[in-house]
Design an enzyme around this catalytic site. Structure first.
Site, mmCIF file in Angstrom:
data_model
loop_
_atom_site.group_PDB
_atom_site.id
_atom_site.type_symbol
_atom_site.label_atom_id
_atom_site.label_comp_id
_atom_site.label_asym_id
_atom_site.label_seq_id
_atom_site.Cartn_x
_atom_site.Cartn_y
_atom_site.Cartn_z
ATOM 1 C CB SER A 19 -0.955 0.011 1.199
ATOM 2 O OG SER A 19 -0.254 -0.089 2.416
ATOM 3 C CD GLU A 20 0.530 3.935 2.127
ATOM 4 O OE1 GLU A 20 -0.502 4.575 1.834
ATOM 5 O OE2 GLU A 20 0.551 2.986 2.920
ATOM 6 C CB THR A 21 7.287 1.498 -1.396
ATOM 7 O OG1 THR A 21 6.626 0.253 -1.656
ATOM 8 C CG2 THR A 21 8.791 1.262 -1.377
#
Length: 231
Positions: free
Chosen positions: A46-48
């Site tokens: 969902s996020e990096t």
């Protein structure tokens, strides 16, 4: 492929669940935004996060399709990983601290991306929700115990990028805390736990447990799969 760590952020009381987060500790290996966006899409979290200065806590956050000036679970996880007193994001300077088993950050609600906070009558209604079609970013929530500040929540990003539901979302929890004006104990997704507390002058603290799931070093053929507990 670039080396990166996988964390689970906002884990439950027994260490399960939590939202997966990719962290590239050496952001200099991918200095261009387009390359970072490509890797974030390939990893599919969902996020990096890309760390541009580990000592000062300068970070850059991406979903699989876009760059974010601020996001909650990436900041909580990266602050724990780097063990720094603050993070520098495009939205502003995020305070950070470790308190026993919990990693905390302090941020402002106006830094969070827009979310639709949709209240339901009870936890069973939230549990029964189907994933809505892409479009609106919805944070569905209901009181489990209003007097105790306990909430049941689910998050639907509404993006067409393979992330139908976020297991745990700090930014949405910050927005809800700001709206309600009180400390919250949120159970989100399959069993993740998010703690929040409003602070003076428009700040909100959000915290949770963080685990290092594995270190991925494809160039060396190494992927350590044993989870490491929070410090």
């Amino acid at each position: 492929m670039t080396d990166y760590d996988i964390l689970r952020v906002f884990c439950g009381p027994t260490g399960g669940h939590g939202n997966a987060l990719g962290v590239v500790r050496d952001g200099s290996v991918l200095p261009e935004r387009s390359d970072r966006q490509t890797l974030a899409a390939e990893l599919g979290f969902s996020e990096t996060v890309f760390v541009d200065d580990p000592e000062r806590g300068v970070i850059d956050i991406y979903t699989p399709t876009l760059r974010l000036p601020f996001a909650g679970h990436p900041c909580v996880g990266t602050a724990w990983l780097l063990d720094v007193p603050e993070l520098v994001t495009p939205a502003g300077v995020v305070g950070a601290r470790l308190d026993g088993e919990f990693s905390w950050i302090e941020a402002r609600a106006e830094w969070a991306p827009a979310r639709t906070l949709r209240q339901y009558a009870g936890p069973t209604e939230v549990d029964a929700l189907d994933v809505p079609p892409p479009g609106e970013w919805i944070y569905a929530w209901a009181w489990e115990d209003e007097a105790a500040g306990r909430i049941r929540a689910r998050a639907f990003p509404g993006r067409d990028d393979g992330i139908d539901e976020d297991e745990a979302t700090g930014a949405a929890a910050i927005l809800l805390t700001d709206r309600l004006g009180r400390a919250l104990n949120i159970t989100q997704g399959r069993g993740s736990q998010i703690l929040t507390a409003p602070q003076p002058h428009g700040w909100v603290e959000v915290g949770g447990r963080v685990f290092l799931e594995r270190e991925c070093s494809p160039s060396a053929g190494r992927s350590a799969g044993t989870p490491r507990p929070a410090r």
